[in-house]
Design an enzyme around this catalytic site. Structure first.
Site, short mmCIF file in Angstrom:
data_model
loop_
_atom_site.label_atom_id
_atom_site.label_comp_id
_atom_site.label_asym_id
_atom_site.label_seq_id
_atom_site.Cartn_x
_atom_site.Cartn_y
_atom_site.Cartn_z
N ASP A 162 2.17 3.52 6.22
CA ASP A 162 3.48 2.91 6.11
C ASP A 162 4.40 3.43 7.22
O ASP A 162 5.53 3.85 6.96
CB ASP A 162 4.08 3.17 4.71
CG ASP A 162 5.37 2.38 4.48
OD1 ASP A 162 5.60 1.40 5.21
OD2 ASP A 162 6.15 2.77 3.59
N HIS A 205 8.43 9.98 -2.47
CA HIS A 205 6.99 9.95 -2.71
C HIS A 205 6.26 10.79 -1.67
O HIS A 205 6.79 11.06 -0.61
CB HIS A 205 6.47 8.50 -2.63
CG HIS A 205 7.05 7.74 -1.47
ND1 HIS A 205 8.12 6.88 -1.60
CD2 HIS A 205 6.76 7.74 -0.15
CE1 HIS A 205 8.44 6.37 -0.42
NE2 HIS A 205 7.64 6.88 0.49
N GLN A 273 1.37 5.61 -1.83
CA GLN A 273 2.60 6.41 -1.85
C GLN A 273 2.95 6.69 -3.31
O GLN A 273 3.41 5.80 -4.02
CB GLN A 273 3.73 5.66 -1.14
CG GLN A 273 3.52 5.59 0.37
CD GLN A 273 4.37 4.52 1.05
OE1 GLN A 273 4.26 3.33 0.74
NE2 GLN A 273 5.20 4.94 2.00
N ARG A 303 17.68 12.07 7.16
CA ARG A 303 17.78 10.71 6.64
C ARG A 303 17.03 10.69 5.32
O ARG A 303 15.80 10.82 5.27
CB ARG A 303 17.14 9.72 7.62
CG ARG A 303 17.02 8.30 7.08
CD ARG A 303 16.15 7.48 8.02
NE ARG A 303 15.94 6.11 7.61
CZ ARG A 303 15.04 5.70 6.74
NH1 ARG A 303 14.26 6.55 6.10
NH2 ARG A 303 14.90 4.40 6.48
N ASP A 305 15.27 9.12 2.61
CA ASP A 305 14.56 7.85 2.51
C ASP A 305 14.54 7.34 1.06
O ASP A 305 14.31 8.10 0.13
CB ASP A 305 13.12 8.08 2.99
CG ASP A 305 12.30 6.82 2.98
OD1 ASP A 305 12.71 5.85 3.64
OD2 ASP A 305 11.24 6.78 2.32
N GLU A 347 19.61 6.24 2.83
CA GLU A 347 19.01 4.93 3.09
C GLU A 347 18.94 4.21 1.75
O GLU A 347 17.96 4.31 1.01
CB GLU A 347 17.61 5.06 3.70
CG GLU A 347 17.07 3.74 4.20
CD GLU A 347 15.83 3.21 3.49
OE1 GLU A 347 15.45 2.06 3.76
OE2 GLU A 347 15.25 3.93 2.65
N HIS A 411 13.70 -0.18 11.95
CA HIS A 411 12.25 -0.38 11.84
C HIS A 411 11.91 -1.26 10.63
O HIS A 411 10.79 -1.69 10.49
CB HIS A 411 11.57 0.98 11.71
CG HIS A 411 11.91 1.64 10.42
ND1 HIS A 411 13.19 2.09 10.14
CD2 HIS A 411 11.18 1.88 9.31
CE1 HIS A 411 13.21 2.59 8.92
NE2 HIS A 411 12.01 2.48 8.39
N ASP A 412 12.89 -1.48 9.74
CA ASP A 412 12.62 -2.27 8.53
C ASP A 412 13.06 -3.72 8.68
O ASP A 412 13.63 -4.12 9.69
CB ASP A 412 13.31 -1.63 7.32
CG ASP A 412 12.50 -0.45 6.77
OD1 ASP A 412 11.27 -0.43 6.94
OD2 ASP A 412 13.12 0.44 6.16
N ARG A 536 6.53 -5.96 9.53
CA ARG A 536 7.57 -5.15 10.19
C ARG A 536 7.10 -4.61 11.53
O ARG A 536 7.90 -4.25 12.39
CB ARG A 536 8.02 -4.00 9.27
CG ARG A 536 8.83 -4.46 8.07
CD ARG A 536 9.15 -3.31 7.14
NE ARG A 536 7.93 -2.72 6.59
CZ ARG A 536 7.92 -1.64 5.81
NH1 ARG A 536 9.04 -1.04 5.50
NH2 ARG A 536 6.78 -1.16 5.34
C1 GLC Z 1 12.89 -0.37 2.19
C2 GLC Z 1 11.96 -1.50 2.49
C3 GLC Z 1 12.66 -2.77 2.27
C4 GLC Z 1 13.18 -2.81 0.85
C5 GLC Z 1 14.03 -1.63 0.57
C6 GLC Z 1 14.41 -1.58 -0.84
O1 GLC Z 1 13.98 -0.42 3.05
O2 GLC Z 1 11.52 -1.46 3.83
O3 GLC Z 1 11.77 -3.82 2.46
O4 GLC Z 1 13.93 -3.97 0.69
O5 GLC Z 1 13.35 -0.43 0.89
O6 GLC Z 1 15.31 -0.54 -1.04
C1 GLC Z 2 12.11 3.32 3.47
C2 GLC Z 2 11.60 3.14 4.87
C3 GLC Z 2 10.53 2.12 4.87
C4 GLC Z 2 9.44 2.55 3.96
C5 GLC Z 2 9.97 2.88 2.58
C6 GLC Z 2 8.97 3.66 1.79
O1 GLC Z 2 12.73 2.18 3.00
O2 GLC Z 2 12.65 2.80 5.72
O3 GLC Z 2 10.04 1.91 6.17
O4 GLC Z 2 8.48 1.54 3.85
O5 GLC Z 2 11.11 3.69 2.61
O6 GLC Z 2 8.91 4.99 2.29
#
Ligand code: GLC
Ligand code: GLC
Length: 660
Positions: A162, A205, A273, A303, A305, A347, A411-412, A536
């Site tokens: 991922d 995770h 994950q 950051r 995540d 995030e 990146h998303d 992506r």
């Molecule tokens: C991450 C994923 C995105 C999803 C989001 C949900 O950013 O990349 O696809 O919508 O998580 O929180």
């Molecule tokens: C976050 C990241 C995304 C990833 C997801 C799970 O949203 O930006 O790229 O797939 O978390 O870690």
């Protein structure tokens, strides 16, 4: 510690009661803490600094941990372990970082400066490895970046990881990218160059081959409790009733059957994950250890995540739970004690009301601004700024001491996370509008300029997100294929317009590297089996350094995008009005033109941005009453104008105006 009333019924402890307990617990833990310091290694003065911050932040850390784990019989044991972990983190913190901590305590708004401009990249795709990345510091400086987010670079599981978000060891770097020492050296060099380092803390995770997951697979109860595991479908089925699916094209549902253990494992994202179980205080402690280890490499901002997902409660979406906030706040309180210069960036790609709940000095000081990002693209598609303005009017402000990162691509994928009521208030049907935006950005809507591709289409709900690079979404790919000078011009102007807004609106602008010269979609990702299933990768191409040769060619598109972005970045850094967040919208009476005043310490800048492909006019008296007086200067072009006449913006034109 629960107090009882006259009838002997349990009551929630009062705040005063908790403060008393916090104090008492620290006195009880004191001998263990004193024994922990190795005075031959940690100078007395450093211990004193730790102690004074402990005195300041222990009450909040204690209360948060009590809220999360206070009902457990072994609460006190975990409390002790968490305190000792923080002390060890401080003992291991290099002296240079301790000095930086002291500066940042005295200058807490350092990250709100107009001089902070960010970039994000994948090390392997940008420069192959960490060693070579150091050689590109001059490139970041040339572009004007002062903040660098390195996408996940820790050791990952083999095959699909991922994009690095399936971590098997937080203390070693992916050997293809380098070593921990390389990261330390890079961090030192960046600090020397005045560039802030941002690294992910992937804490929702671990990968299925992390040592904790391996121990769990070997049948160790202790480590099975690090995750969420169920012997049969009873509980998973009950949870599923209220859960979303994040990656529905990968696997339906949120649980993965593990044959070896004979258990269902909670896996919100990919099957490999495994979601960590923060209702277990041992997980909190273990992850705090990893957090401080990463911070001590020389990382300035972590950051955080996927913050929304870290706490589960039956009967809810298991997103944005109150305890998720408590966990992050507890990490933050521990960081204030053991790594006080460190900041958190959240995030949370969720509903805008929820995004802001993660933002405060006690939780995450910085946050992605997904609503602005989505609505800038929405405005380009509709050529109107109604929804954007509506949303900004009540969603831009954040608590003091915090800020946004404003980005156009990352990146998303792009998800249309605007608020349905914001849309309805201006007569837009949210469901239809999202459908329109998806059609527009996948190029299916007649007249669309965009070349995006679908991400995670869920036929059941109709939900879908968009992948694609900034340039391809803004029309450059289509224009180059059509070899049309006019289309190319429009595409470039759209890109510069988006930059003009994110570089000025309030918060840290964040570029995804490659954007600065108009990188197009990369369709070759399908040839790599570890990437093929995830669109992506279309907007995560390898850096093509040979393209930068074109920056020498005056007529090239890449040069024009690069130099324009570079100029705007330099200009931003010279405009003190652009520090902080304060932003006031100005009504232009023109549905295509976004207008706002930025103000900071007596400095003002008025920004006008035309989202339509036709010239647009704004009445001069509007600008006069917005504080521009009789004459003003466009800082982008250096021209002086008068408010006695109306101002005309060319197609996709923008102005950064200062009173003269
Ligand atoms: C991450 C994923 C995105 C999803 C989001 C949900 O950013 O990349 O696809 O919508 O998580 O929180
Ligand atoms: C976050 C990241 C995304 C990833 C997801 C799970 O949203 O930006 O790229 O797939 O978390 O870690």
């Amino acid at each position: 510690m629960t107090v009882s009333n006259e009838n002997g019924q349990g009551l929630r402890p009062t705040r005063e009661g908790l403060a008393y307990e916090a104090d008492l617990s620290l006195r009880r833990l004191r001998p263990r803490l004193d024994a922990e310091w190795d005075r031959s290694q940690t100078p007395e003065e450093a211990i004193c600094r730790f102690e004074s911050r402990l005195a300041e932040h222990w009450p909040s850390l204690f209360m948060l941990l009590f809220e999360l784990y206070g009902q457990r019989y072994d609460f006190f044991y975990h409390l002790e372990q968490i305190l000792l972990t923080a002390a060890r983190g401080w003992a291991d913190r290099p002296e240079a970082l301790r000095e930086l901590d002291a500066h940042r305590i005295n200058e807490p708004d350092w990250f709100q400066s107009e001089r902070i401009v960010g970039g994000a990249l994948y090390v392997d795709l940008f420069s192959e490895n960490l060693g070579k990345l150091r050689a590109h510091i001059p490139y970041f400086q040339k572009l004007g970046l002062t903040y660098l987010h390195l996408m996940p670079l820790f050791a990952v599981r083999p095959g699909d990881s991922d994009g690095g978000y399936a971590i098997s060891n937080y203390r070693s770097i992916d050997p293809r990218i380098g070593t921990i020492d390389d990261l330390r050296t890079l961090a030192d060099d960046l600090r020397e160059a005045g560039i802030v380092l941002v690294v992910d803390f992937v804490f929702n995770h671990t990968a299925d081959d992390h040592v904790w997951a391996q121990n769990a697979q070997a049948g160790e109860r202790e480590f099975q409790d690090y995750y969420y595991m169920f012997p049969d479908r009873t509980m998973p089925d009950r949870y599923e009733q209220t859960l979303r699916e994040i990656f529905p094209t990968v696997r339906r549902g949120n649980f993965t059957w593990h044959e070896g253990m004979g258990k269902w494992v909670w896996t919100t994202f990919n099957s490999f994950q495994w979601d960590l179980n923060y209702s277990n205080p041992a997980v909190f402690r273990a992850m705090l250890d990893e957090l401080l280890f990463i911070a001590n490499m020389g990382v300035d901002i972590l950051r955080l995540d996927a913050v929304a997902f870290i706490w589960k409660r039956l009967g809810t979406s298991c997103e944005n739970q109150p305890e998720a906030h408590a966990v992050i706040r507890a990490f933050n309180a521990a960081a204030r004690i053991a790594a006080p210069g460190l900041l958190f960036k959240s995030e949370a790609i969720v509903h805008p009301d929820e995004v802001v709940r993660y933002v405060s000095t006690e939780e995450c000081q910085v946050s992605y601004n997904p609503t602005l990002m989505a609505l800038l693209w929405e405005s380009l598609a509709t050529r109107e700024v109604k929804l954007l303005t509506r949303s900004l009017s009540h969603r831009h402000n954040l608590p003091p001491g915090t800020t946004w990162t404003n980005y156009l691509r990352c990146h998303d994928d792009i998800g249309w996370t605007f608020d349905n009521q914001d849309a309805e208030a201006i007569g837009i049907n949210a469901f239809d509008h999202r459908k329109f935006l998806n059609e527009f950005y996948t190029g299916q809507f007649p007249g669309s300029f965009a070349r995006g591709v679908p991400f995670q289409h869920n036929p059941q709900t109709g939900d879908m997100r968009i992948s694609g690079t900034m340039a391809s979404l803004a029309g450059l790919e289509q224009a180059i294929e059509a070899d049309s000078a006019e289309l190319k011009e429009s595409a470039i102007r759209r890109m510069l317009l988006l930059y003009a807004v994110t570089l000025s609106i309030g918060g840290i602008p964040l570029l995804y590297l490659g954007e600065e010269w108009g990188m197009l979609n990369d369709y070759d990702f399908v040839n790599d089996p570890a990437k093929a299933g995830d669109t992506r990768w279309i907007h995560r191409p390898k850096m093509r350094w040979e393209f930068l040769e074109e920056l020498k060619d005056d007529g090239s598109i890449r040069k024009r995008i690069f130099t324009s972005a570079q100029r705007m970045i330099q200009l931003r850094k010279d405009l003190p009005a652009l520090a902080g967040l304060q932003m006031e919208l100005i009504a232009t009476d023109n549905p295509h033109v976004l207008a706002y005043v930025r103000a900071h310490e007596g400095n003002r800048l008025l920004v006008l941005a035309n989202f339509s492909d036709e010239p647009q006019t704004v009445a001069g008296n509007r600008l006069r009453t917005a504080g521009l007086g009789r004459f003003f200067q466009d800082r982008i072009r250096g021209t002086t104008l008068a408010t006695s006449v109306d101002v005309t913006l060319e197609a996709y034109g923008f102005l950064w105006l200062e009173r003269v």
